[in-house]
Scaffold this active site. Structure first.
Site, PDB file in Angstrom:
ATOM      1  N   LEU A 189       0.843  -1.202   0.000  1.00  0.00           N
ATOM      2  CA  LEU A 189       0.000   0.000   0.000  1.00  0.00           C
ATOM      3  C   LEU A 189       0.877   1.251   0.000  1.00  0.00           C
ATOM      4  O   LEU A 189       0.843   2.046   0.925  1.00  0.00           O
ATOM      5  CB  LEU A 189      -0.970   0.005   1.190  1.00  0.00           C
ATOM      6  CG  LEU A 189      -2.185   0.888   0.939  1.00  0.00           C
ATOM      7  CD1 LEU A 189      -3.185   0.206   0.020  1.00  0.00           C
ATOM      8  CD2 LEU A 189      -2.870   1.259   2.252  1.00  0.00           C
ATOM      9  N   SER A 211       1.115  -4.850   3.872  1.00  0.00           N
ATOM     10  CA  SER A 211       2.367  -4.143   3.597  1.00  0.00           C
ATOM     11  C   SER A 211       3.271  -4.398   4.787  1.00  0.00           C
ATOM     12  O   SER A 211       2.841  -5.066   5.745  1.00  0.00           O
ATOM     13  CB  SER A 211       2.127  -2.646   3.372  1.00  0.00           C
ATOM     14  OG  SER A 211       1.611  -2.081   4.526  1.00  0.00           O
ATOM     15  N   VAL A 267       0.635  -5.341 -11.347  1.00  0.00           N
ATOM     16  CA  VAL A 267       1.242  -4.165 -11.998  1.00  0.00           C
ATOM     17  C   VAL A 267       2.549  -3.802 -11.281  1.00  0.00           C
ATOM     18  O   VAL A 267       3.066  -2.702 -11.445  1.00  0.00           O
ATOM     19  CB  VAL A 267       0.295  -2.933 -12.012  1.00  0.00           C
ATOM     20  CG1 VAL A 267      -0.904  -3.164 -12.906  1.00  0.00           C
ATOM     21  CG2 VAL A 267      -0.142  -2.542 -10.599  1.00  0.00           C
ATOM     22  N   ARG A 269       5.936  -6.173 -10.227  1.00  0.00           N
ATOM     23  CA  ARG A 269       7.019  -6.799 -10.985  1.00  0.00           C
ATOM     24  C   ARG A 269       6.683  -8.269 -11.171  1.00  0.00           C
ATOM     25  O   ARG A 269       6.082  -8.893 -10.291  1.00  0.00           O
ATOM     26  CB  ARG A 269       8.349  -6.696 -10.226  1.00  0.00           C
ATOM     27  CG  ARG A 269       8.967  -5.317 -10.242  1.00  0.00           C
ATOM     28  CD  ARG A 269       9.537  -4.967 -11.628  1.00  0.00           C
ATOM     29  NE  ARG A 269      10.171  -3.666 -11.629  1.00  0.00           N
ATOM     30  CZ  ARG A 269       9.586  -2.515 -11.952  1.00  0.00           C
ATOM     31  NH1 ARG A 269       8.319  -2.508 -12.331  1.00  0.00           N
ATOM     32  NH2 ARG A 269      10.249  -1.386 -11.928  1.00  0.00           N
ATOM     33  N   GLU A 298      10.794 -10.445 -18.891  1.00  0.00           N
ATOM     34  CA  GLU A 298      10.282  -9.599 -19.980  1.00  0.00           C
ATOM     35  C   GLU A 298      11.334  -9.432 -21.061  1.00  0.00           C
ATOM     36  O   GLU A 298      12.516  -9.315 -20.741  1.00  0.00           O
ATOM     37  CB  GLU A 298       9.896  -8.231 -19.407  1.00  0.00           C
ATOM     38  CG  GLU A 298       8.715  -8.352 -18.471  1.00  0.00           C
ATOM     39  CD  GLU A 298       8.391  -7.044 -17.765  1.00  0.00           C
ATOM     40  OE1 GLU A 298       8.969  -6.001 -18.116  1.00  0.00           O
ATOM     41  OE2 GLU A 298       7.561  -7.075 -16.871  1.00  0.00           O
ATOM     42  N   HIS A 316       3.936  -4.402 -20.029  1.00  0.00           N
ATOM     43  CA  HIS A 316       4.547  -3.500 -19.035  1.00  0.00           C
ATOM     44  C   HIS A 316       4.296  -2.031 -19.407  1.00  0.00           C
ATOM     45  O   HIS A 316       5.232  -1.276 -19.663  1.00  0.00           O
ATOM     46  CB  HIS A 316       6.059  -3.774 -18.914  1.00  0.00           C
ATOM     47  CG  HIS A 316       6.637  -3.275 -17.621  1.00  0.00           C
ATOM     48  ND1 HIS A 316       7.654  -3.927 -16.959  1.00  0.00           N
ATOM     49  CD2 HIS A 316       6.359  -2.189 -16.865  1.00  0.00           C
ATOM     50  CE1 HIS A 316       7.972  -3.262 -15.854  1.00  0.00           C
ATOM     51  NE2 HIS A 316       7.199  -2.194 -15.782  1.00  0.00           N
TER      52      HIS A 316
HETATM   53  O1  GLV Z   1       7.360  -0.426 -13.992  1.00  0.00           O
HETATM   54  C1  GLV Z   1       7.807   0.651 -14.058  1.00  0.00           C
HETATM   55  C2  GLV Z   1       8.274   1.392 -12.909  1.00  0.00           C
HETATM   56  O2  GLV Z   1       8.687   0.779 -11.915  1.00  0.00           O
HETATM   57  O3  GLV Z   1       8.261   2.617 -12.974  1.00  0.00           O
END
Ligand code: GLV
Length: 359
Positions: A189, A211, A267, A269, A298, A316
């Protein structure tokens, strides 16, 4: 508002070299060209060329990409006076490179995640660091919510169905399920996670989070452990940084706790999830679906998921919009200016002790 970003420049027809961004503080700090602090560009995203133009009048920029020499020999001979460095998320910044920069005081990460930077080395040397989650949080959060809605309501699958002409053949496209009133667990968070929570509350979801520490000022319920968070929620959204502690934080136990009806959105890693295991759970229907913007290796994506309609894939891109890049450029410029004027920084995180960056 910084005047020199590409959109603004195009809108206002401004020549970046004419910009008069130097504040009084700047003028005091940088009285002549010779005194401009040296800033190393440790690789910039190719789609963000305005940043260089914005910084050029105010700093002595060193860009290894402008030299035919290999980066390491360029740095050995030119980088002794580098005081600040700007770096990109997928370009490692390890002890060896840092060792070529004896005068380095300040690192500006143009990413939210900073797992590519040797934080221990930076801590040891007392190097200050900022990251970019402040610029990216809203767009990353929009994207996370969009992936969740897409998985729940089967939007990408529906698009493929219509394009393939299947609607004419079969009018019974399967129903997706409602987002409102779902229980959503956010892993991490920080700025991004908090924005996700705010958005999903407006959809009528109940929000819980995990968290490192409970956050006294947030209205969401705290789970000290990710297995419990998975057990008690219908969806998990991963927004935390990748560290030794969070590598494969989504393991068998968590996926089992999430269960057959559960959805996972990432979103953060790729390596937050044990990806091979996730593929097995998705293929067997042991979890309901996934929305993945990030992957362990990736740009390689496990082939098996291409066949799965319960998975939405994205290359990504959660954080990137022209607006977020504009905000990034503003943040980078403001932080560099503040650092060299001894003013407070935005989005700095402590790197002494056990502190880790917030995404
Ligand atoms: O994924 C992209 C970042 O960490 O800014």
């Amino acid at each position: 508002m910084i005047p020199g970003t590409k959109n603004n420049m195009e809108r206002n027809n401004i020549n970046p070299h004419d910009l008069t961004m130097a504040s009084d503080a700047n003028q005091e700090c940088f009285p002549s060209n010779d005194d401009l602090p040296t800033v190393l560009l440790h690789r910039l995203p190719s789609f963000n060329s305005p940043l260089k133009e914005i910084l050029q009048p105010h700093f002595h920029l060193l860009d290894p990409a402008d030299s035919p020499e290999p980066a390491s020999s360029f740095l050995s001979s030119h980088a002794k006076s580098v005081r600040a460095l700007i770096c990109l998320y997928n370009t490692p910044l390890g002890a060896e490179t840092l060792g070529l920069l004896p005068s380095l005081e300040f690192i500006v990460a143009t990413s939210a995640g900073v797992e590519h930077i040797d934080l221990e080395e930076c801590r040891g040397r007392g190097i200050i660091m900022t990251n970019a989650s402040k610029a990216f949080a809203e767009d990353a959060a929009d994207y996370a919510v969009a992936l969740l809605i897409d998985v729940c309501r089967r939007i990408s699958t529906a698009d493929r169905y219509v394009r393939a002409g299947l609607w004419q053949v079969n009018r019974d496209y399967p129903l997706g399920f409602k987002l409102g009133r779902k229980r959503v667990g956010i892993v991490g968070l920080g700025r991004i996670g908090f924005e996700v929570g705010k958005r999903l509350e407006a959809f009528g979801c109940s929000i819980a989070y995990n968290s490192r520490q409970k956050k006294p000022s947030v209205p969401f319920s705290y789970h000290a452990n990710v297995v419990d968070l998975a057990e008690d929620n219908d969806a998990l959204i991963l927004c935390c940084p990748l560290t030794e502690q969070t590598h494969h934080i989504i393991n068998r136990e968590v996926l089992e706790a999430l269960g057959k009806e559960g959805v996972i959105i990432n979103v953060g890693r790729g390596a937050l999830i044990d990806e091979k295991l996730l593929v097995k759970f998705l293929s067997r229907g042991d979890i309901a679906g996934a929305g993945l913007d990030v992957f362990e290796n990736e740009p390689d994506v496990p082939r098996e998921v291409f066949e799965l309609d319960n998975v939405v894939l994205s290359p990504h891109r959660a954080i990137f919009t022209p607006e977020s890049l504009e905000a990034l450029n503003e943040l980078v410029f403001t932080n560099l200016k503040a650092f060299f004027s001894n003013k407070p920084l935005q989005s700095v995180f402590k790197i002494e002790g056990k502190d880790y960056p917030v995404m």
